[in-house]
Scaffold this motif. Structure first.
Motif, PDB file in Angstrom:
ATOM      1  N   UNK A  19      19.324   5.879  -6.611  1.00 39.29           N
ATOM      2  CA  UNK A  19      19.874   7.231  -7.247  1.00 39.29           C
ATOM      3  C   UNK A  19      19.077   7.508  -8.484  1.00 39.29           C
ATOM      4  N   UNK A  20      19.105   8.984  -8.394  1.00 41.04           N
ATOM      5  CA  UNK A  20      18.107   9.512  -9.536  1.00 41.04           C
ATOM      6  C   UNK A  20      18.959  10.800 -10.125  1.00 41.04           C
ATOM      7  N   UNK A  21      18.626  11.050 -11.445  1.00 41.47           N
ATOM      8  CA  UNK A  21      19.231  12.226 -11.895  1.00 41.47           C
ATOM      9  C   UNK A  21      18.169  13.116 -12.003  1.00 41.47           C
ATOM     10  N   UNK A  22      18.259  14.373 -11.921  1.00 36.39           N
ATOM     11  CA  UNK A  22      17.315  15.667 -11.999  1.00 36.39           C
ATOM     12  C   UNK A  22      17.355  16.440 -13.004  1.00 36.39           C
ATOM     13  N   UNK A  23      16.456  16.630 -13.950  1.00 35.66           N
ATOM     14  CA  UNK A  23      16.444  17.464 -14.930  1.00 35.66           C
ATOM     15  C   UNK A  23      15.869  18.730 -14.750  1.00 35.66           C
TER      16      UNK A  23
END
Length: 406
Positions: A272-276
């Motif tokens: 899982x990744x958070x995109x900025x």
């Protein structure tokens, strides 16, 4: 057969990636060549041939990186880059990137070919030959463990945090457990949830990246005097940015956050990744975050998403170039009224028709169907929206001093 064991045929790329679509992109490198690129695609009349581009005549590293990431995207098999002749972005350099990826490629300047008509004629000829090449691309087996899926909200209402985003969150947990990859974005819609995000960080480095990214987003919102909440959200029953954030973050599920991505940055490991998508500090101070839903969708695709889940309580009609969009609503009234555009009815949990596991599996089945080649509603309509703005953003998270720090 168990959902986790389902497989489908994918398009094998020479760089080792697998795509669920076999697109040809006709890319304009300045607004002056937009019309010609659009006419080439229009005359081909093929759902797998799409136009994208950047309107600016001057340099913007962010936009160039984004175009390059789309050329390298596994759903793309070939590109034709069309320029006018005096802009900053050079079509032959984009074609060279496609060539290095082992993809069909061509480029030209309209000025060199002699104008609109000759350029359209030459472009159609090139794309027809390219299409014949792509029809011979070999197929390989692909499963959920190889999928990268992005998620975004657009037009949230009170149901988004109760079922629409919740279903996506449960699906993301399941996808990651199968070995797949999920990306969620809209950092400006995490305001008030700093501690909840940091608690899920894989390690101290990721926690520090989340901390910086959150504080930068908070500074950004204060500087533009606008939090990511709109009149439509209020009309849909939301009251504060914190309430909207609670619903927005639910779509990420509950698994550990492996890292923070910047636009066009590729995932390094599964999970899982958070995109900025928020602009980084820059002397020109240009760029805004999420000016429309398609900018966010394009950002997720630039990071390698094979498809995007768009949760919309208020209803939406958009699709995207490059990757399919599955539109999900938790509002039963919107689903019934906009069935021709909405793909998935998440309200069946609130009504008691389905359990959380049943509706999660139902969404997984739809993802499988789309990956196997079934068209989403937006694909059937021919929605191919995209948005590539001027913006400044670092290639990766770079810790700087922020005005507001938690």
């Amino acid at each position: 057969m168990e959902l986790s064991n389902l497989k489908w045929e994918a398009f094998a790329r020479k760089n080792g990636k697998k795509g669920i679509r076999n697109k040809i992109l006709v890319i304009y490198t300045v607004e002056c060549s937009h019309f010609v690129a659009q006419e080439i695609v229009k005359r081909m009349n093929d759902s797998e041939i799409e136009v994208i581009g950047f309107s600016g005549c001057t340099d913007n590293e962010y936009a160039i990186r984004l175009l390059i990431s789309l050329i390298r995207h596994p759903n793309v098999g070939g590109i034709l880059a069309v320029g006018l002749g005096c802009e900053y972005i050079q079509p032959d350099r984009l074609a060279k990137i496609a060539e290095d990826e082992g993809k069909a490629n061509a480029s030209f300047f309209i000025q060199d070919l002699g104008g609109t008509g000759k350029s359209i004629e030459e472009g159609v000829k090139i794309v027809k030959n390219m299409k014949a090449q792509l029809d011979r691309v070999p197929k390989v087996e692909m499963g959920f463990e190889e999928l990268v899926i992005g998620a975004e909200c657009g037009g949230s209402d009170y149901t988004s945090g109760l079922d629409g985003n919740v279903v996506v969150g449960h699906f993301f947990d399941w996808l990651i457990d199968q070995g797949g990859t999920a990306i969620f974005e809209e950092i400006v819609e995490t305001i008030g949830l700093y501690s909840l995000l940091c608690e899920r960080a894989e390690n101290e480095k990721v926690r520090e990246d989340i901390r910086y990214t959150y504080n930068k987003a908070l500074d950004y919102c204060k500087s533009v005097r606008q939090y990511s909440v709109s009149p439509g959200n209020f009309a849909g029953g939301l009251t504060t940015i914190e309430e909207k954030s609670m619903g927005a973050v639910v779509k990420s599920g509950s698994r550990t956050i492996q890292g923070v991505l910047k636009v066009s940055e590729q995932v390094k490991t599964k999970g899982l990744y958070l995109l900025d998508t928020t602009p980084d500090p820059y002397w020109m101070q240009f760029g805004i975050t999420n000016p429309n839903d398609n900018e966010g969708i394009m950002d997720l695709i630039s990071c390698g998403s094979h498809m995007v889940l768009l949760v919309t309580g208020r209803g939406n009609v958009v699709g995207s170039a490059v990757a399919p969009v599955i539109k999900i609503t938790g509002n039963s009234g919107i689903y019934e009224r906009m069935k021709e555009d909405m793909d998935f009815d998440a309200s069946r949990v609130l009504s008691g028709m389905m359990t959380q596991k049943e509706i999660r599996d139902d969404l997984a089945q739809m993802v499988f169907n789309i990956a196997m080649g079934e068209m989403s509603k937006s694909e059937r309509w021919g929605h191919k929206e995209y948005f590539i703005p001027y913006k400044y953003q670092d290639k990766e998270v770079t810790i700087r001093k922020c005005k507001t720090c938690i």
